[in-house]
Design an enzyme around this catalytic site. Sequence first.
Site, PDB file in Angstrom:
ATOM      1  N   TYR A 188     -10.932   5.236  14.607  1.00 33.70           N
ATOM      2  CA  TYR A 188      -9.778   5.738  13.758  1.00 33.70           C
ATOM      3  C   TYR A 188      -9.542   7.271  13.542  1.00 33.70           C
ATOM      4  CZ  TYR A 188      -7.533   5.782   8.951  1.00 33.70           C
ATOM      5  OH  TYR A 188      -6.853   6.068   8.085  1.00 33.70           O
TER       6      TYR A 188
ATOM      7  N   GLY B  50       0.812  -1.119  -0.093  1.00 33.68           N
ATOM      8  CA  GLY B  50       0.075  -0.109   0.002  1.00 33.68           C
ATOM      9  C   GLY B  50       0.743   1.028   0.179  1.00 33.68           C
TER      10      GLY B  50
HETATM   11  N1  LIG Z   1      -5.668   4.053   1.986  1.00 33.50           N
HETATM   12  C1  LIG Z   1      -6.303   5.205   2.207  1.00 33.50           C
HETATM   13  O1  LIG Z   1      -7.339   5.758   1.537  1.00 33.50           O
HETATM   14  C2  LIG Z   1      -5.988   6.023   3.464  1.00 33.50           C
HETATM   15  C3  LIG Z   1      -6.416   7.172   3.961  1.00 33.50           C
HETATM   16  C4  LIG Z   1      -5.869   7.898   4.883  1.00 33.50           C
HETATM   17  C5  LIG Z   1      -5.089   7.418   5.616  1.00 33.50           C
HETATM   18  N2  LIG Z   1      -4.503   6.261   5.387  1.00 33.50           N
HETATM   19  C6  LIG Z   1      -3.302   5.815   6.457  1.00 33.50           C
HETATM   20  O2  LIG Z   1      -2.249   5.542   5.279  1.00 33.50           O
HETATM   21  C7  LIG Z   1      -1.412   4.450   6.041  1.00 33.50           C
HETATM   22  C8  LIG Z   1      -1.270   3.264   5.005  1.00 33.50           C
HETATM   23  O3  LIG Z   1      -2.564   2.796   4.750  1.00 33.50           O
HETATM   24  P1  LIG Z   1      -2.661   1.640   3.545  1.00 33.50           P
HETATM   25  O4  LIG Z   1      -3.784   2.024   2.828  1.00 33.50           O
HETATM   26  O5  LIG Z   1      -1.476   1.728   2.869  1.00 33.50           O
HETATM   27  O6  LIG Z   1      -3.108   0.396   4.305  1.00 33.50           O
HETATM   28  P2  LIG Z   1      -2.506  -0.901   4.211  1.00 33.50           P
HETATM   29  O7  LIG Z   1      -3.210  -1.914   5.366  1.00 33.50           O
HETATM   30  O8  LIG Z   1      -2.394  -1.261   2.889  1.00 33.50           O
HETATM   31  O9  LIG Z   1      -0.932  -1.046   4.868  1.00 33.50           O
HETATM   32  C9  LIG Z   1      -0.741  -0.696   6.210  1.00 33.50           C
HETATM   33  C10 LIG Z   1       0.589  -1.507   6.787  1.00 33.50           C
HETATM   34  O10 LIG Z   1       0.779  -1.188   8.106  1.00 33.50           O
HETATM   35  C11 LIG Z   1       1.137  -2.606   8.695  1.00 33.50           C
HETATM   36  N3  LIG Z   1       0.897  -2.613   9.924  1.00 33.50           N
HETATM   37  C12 LIG Z   1      -0.575  -2.616  10.627  1.00 33.50           C
HETATM   38  N4  LIG Z   1      -0.380  -2.732  12.067  1.00 33.50           N
HETATM   39  C13 LIG Z   1       0.771  -2.742  12.056  1.00 33.50           C
HETATM   40  C14 LIG Z   1       1.649  -2.978  13.387  1.00 33.50           C
HETATM   41  N5  LIG Z   1       1.044  -3.115  14.700  1.00 33.50           N
HETATM   42  N6  LIG Z   1       3.204  -3.011  13.277  1.00 33.50           N
HETATM   43  C15 LIG Z   1       3.721  -2.934  12.314  1.00 33.50           C
HETATM   44  N7  LIG Z   1       3.070  -2.753  10.917  1.00 33.50           N
HETATM   45  C16 LIG Z   1       1.810  -2.585  11.109  1.00 33.50           C
HETATM   46  C17 LIG Z   1       0.135  -3.504   7.835  1.00 33.50           C
HETATM   47  O11 LIG Z   1       0.970  -4.502   7.929  1.00 33.50           O
HETATM   48  C18 LIG Z   1       0.530  -2.798   6.439  1.00 33.50           C
HETATM   49  O12 LIG Z   1       1.523  -3.370   5.751  1.00 33.50           O
HETATM   50  C19 LIG Z   1      -2.327   4.061   7.319  1.00 33.50           C
HETATM   51  O13 LIG Z   1      -1.768   4.724   8.350  1.00 33.50           O
HETATM   52  C20 LIG Z   1      -3.636   4.592   7.087  1.00 33.50           C
HETATM   53  O14 LIG Z   1      -4.384   4.767   8.163  1.00 33.50           O
HETATM   54  C21 LIG Z   1      -4.966   5.433   4.345  1.00 33.50           C
END
Ligand SMILES: NC(=O)c1ccc[n+]([C@@H]2O[C@H](COP(=O)([O-])OP(=O)(O)OC[C@H]3O[C@@H](n4cnc5c(N)ncnc54)[C@H](O)[C@@H]3O)[C@@H](O)[C@H]2O)c1
Lengths: 444, 468
Positions: free
Chosen positions: B374, B239
Amino acid sequence: MHLPSYRRYEIAPEPRMPEAKTARRVAIVGGNRIPFARSNGAYATASNSDMLAAALDGLVERFDLQGEKLGEVAAGAVLKHARDFSMTREVVLGSKLDRGTPAVDITQACGTGLQATIYIANKIALGQIESGIAGGVDTTSDAPIAISEKLRKKLMLVNQAKTGADRVKALLKIRPGDIGLDVPANREARTGLSMGEHQAITGKEWGITREAQDELTVASHQHLAAAYERGFFDDLITPFQGLERDNNLRPDSSLEKLAKLKPVFGGPDGTMTAANSTPLSDGASTVLLASEEYAKEHGLPILAYFVDAQTEGVSYVKGEEGLLMAPAYAVPKLLDRNGLTFADFDFFEIHEAFASQVLSTLKAWEDPTFNKVKLGRDTPLGAIDRSKLNVNGGSLAAAHPFAATGGRIVASLAKELSEKGSGRGLISICAAGGIGVTAIVEAA
Amino acid sequence: MSDTYLKFANSFVGKQLAPRLGLPQPPVLKRYVPGQKAVDGAVLVGQAEGGRLATAIAGVLKSADADVWTAEGPLRDAAGALDLTPKIYAPETAGDQRFQALVLDATGIAHPDELQALHAFFQPVARKLRPSGRLLVLGTPPESLTAGGRVSQRALEGFTRSAGKELGKGATSNLIYVAEGAEDQIESTLRFFLSPKSAFVSGQVVRIGVGAGKTAKVEIDWEKPLAGKVALVTGASRGIGEAIAETLARDGAHVVGLDIEPLAADLKTVTDRIGGSAITLDVTADDAPEQLAKQLKADHGGVDIVVHNAGITRDKRLANMKPETWDQVIAVNLIAPDKITLALLKGKVLNRGGRIVGVASIAGIAGNNGQTNYATSKAGVIGLVDAFSADIAAAGGTINAVAPGFIETQMTAAIPLGIREAGRRLSSLGQGGLPIDVAETIAWYASAGSGAVQGNVVRVCGQSLIGA
Ligand SMILES: NC(=O)c1ccc[n+]([C@@H]2O[C@H](COP(=O)([O-])OP(=O)(O)OC[C@H]3O[C@@H](n4cnc5c(N)ncnc54)[C@H](O)[C@@H]3O)[C@@H](O)[C@H]2O)c1
């Protein structure tokens, strides 16, 4: 093998100082051209050779050069048939000049006529020749049209075939799709843009208004018309094929009339029209140059002296600089070398390829930023006195048969200076390929 | 994960059908390709009378080798001193000229009357911006001013935000407040906002201050602004985290990727690809902060850039939410970054001039149905930026956050179709962003040139209609 020697060791030759040969002054004796005609009009059936011959014959007659063996004749045409590879020499052979007069064809796009003048002038200055004629001619009515590249290559194979059968085989390889014409276009090979399209960009980048362009255009027509009225061209032009004056001239041109025209370059909001751009046209011009001694010996007049010249190129392919902006760089070099400023000139002959080109160049010379960054000058070259610009009309009114423009300008300027009896004139001509050709002429 | 409608709307058939059916026509956004010029196309620069950024802006454009246009006058004359020859802009001679960017130095606006300068500069060229064009206004932070200056500088925000909604064709509009004294600190920010790197950032307000991290006048290699730096990226196996890791590596950093045990293989694939290192760790583990600090110190002698990207969602209406659902989200998204940052500071593991970047969310700004946990955690991330500012500044570093909107990832692919479509289209750019858009924004914060970019929360949301 041991060679017998009178000396036992070599004596190092004395370093030979090159003999400081001071260049000789180059006299402009006079010029002759035929009236310029708009494309596919008065000269629709005339070839380059016909027109150059007409201009040359007039010159020979005017200065009694019949049977005279001159140092050299240099002339050229921008649009030329392949069979005309030796056009100038052929024209000389057909003229009343001594047939021993050598000749050369040279081309440098719209700079051809002036570059031919520089070529002859330099040879005279160096003492290589005593006299010479520079000229230029162009026709857009009798332009060389080539066959498509594919067809040409296949026809070459037909030509190379040794037997009749091979020839038939080679002929059969030609497909209907190969048959096409390659009409020479007024386009830059490296950008695919026409000169007008290039200048539309430059003019836009310099903020050149439509109004300023139209004003320059009207002035050009008015000056040319006035020059004809007072007989200025009487000893500069020989009528040709029924034409006595440049037929592009519109003595009644006015800002109101020009304002009605639609733009032809730079899109619907562009500022360049068919009036403030030069039209495609046909014509030829010649200039007679000589050493002072030659002129005196032959009882020829000296209208002015051809003093110095500078040719520059600019890189325009990626838009680094405007295609037609090279004169903006050539002129400061020329001025510096001669220790002159704009204030030292009484006439400015700037080729009006497009009103926008002239105005962009003038603006660049005035612009502190351009002067500082591009020319490395803390004080700008400054403005020229507009009342000294193209006083007897320019290319916008006379039209612009590419290679013939230089000769028109050199002869007109020499005559302007001789009429005034003193002073100095500057010539500036822009050319395709990002070239600028400039020169200084002084009163005799 | 992929936006099929965006592809359809930009296909031949789609381009014919969408307008007839009154369907949205989201443009394809131009994105950065390495080696590309920061700004590829003409940049029109203007200045409200009395502005103080002309030289600084001209300097950046010169360094970026941009095609600069400006009206005749003092601004253009001043450019000459910087070896620039701007082309001359005048509405009556501009003809068919289009601009890639329109930049106005509005710092001179000291009275609401003078806001007229916005109209005067932008109105004639409002239709002359190219697709994926950029509108930028530079002002003075209102909080540093009084009276008319304060009022009118604050007013700029309404202009840029509305312009962002009008421009269309993938163009963005942003406001950059440059503190007095920070004129020489604008390059990294200007480059980012002019370039395709900021493709999905619109309607934002950014502050460049005079923080302790002020970048000294060093030569920055803009192709590799992170050369020699060590960057920790949590949640790097997929991601947005994966894109961050790749982007920071592209910019020259050695990336230490971190993820949980079950994703160790994926993580290794990523870090191997970019020549980085991998750490398998659960950021919520009690000893995680200490262990991480120790390992970074031992293996890399410290860390320069920390991106707290790991995050989770556990959506439930508050009425149905179990306490552990609440706790898990707060623990990963907020408590872990808080503790890790603290440990890195305390142990002096964060090198001088370090950069901390939090990953918040527009949910943390605007709130979201089913996301009380969240949104709390993500608003808390914004709180971290404020809370750590002083300490990090003391170490010559910066802390900032990004707040992504709808980004096309596995996380958003899990959202039900209807809501997902709304999330995509309800923004000025009419589409979701890509992980790279978040990553580029983080790379801008991390850049060696961004020492004065401090305390910002920039939304990477295509000017989403949801939230502020
Ligand atoms: N995708 C979106 O639209 C969006 C929007 C706003 C914010 N975000 C934020 O962006 C960030 C990345 O999101 P994403 O969409 O890539 O999500 P994702 O779920 O694809 O990736 C998140 C990653 O964090 C890792 N992770 C989770 N818990 C963990 C822990 N306890 N220790 C170590 N690693 C951990 C997961 O294994 C994963 O690889 C997050 O903080 C999310 O809240 C995403």
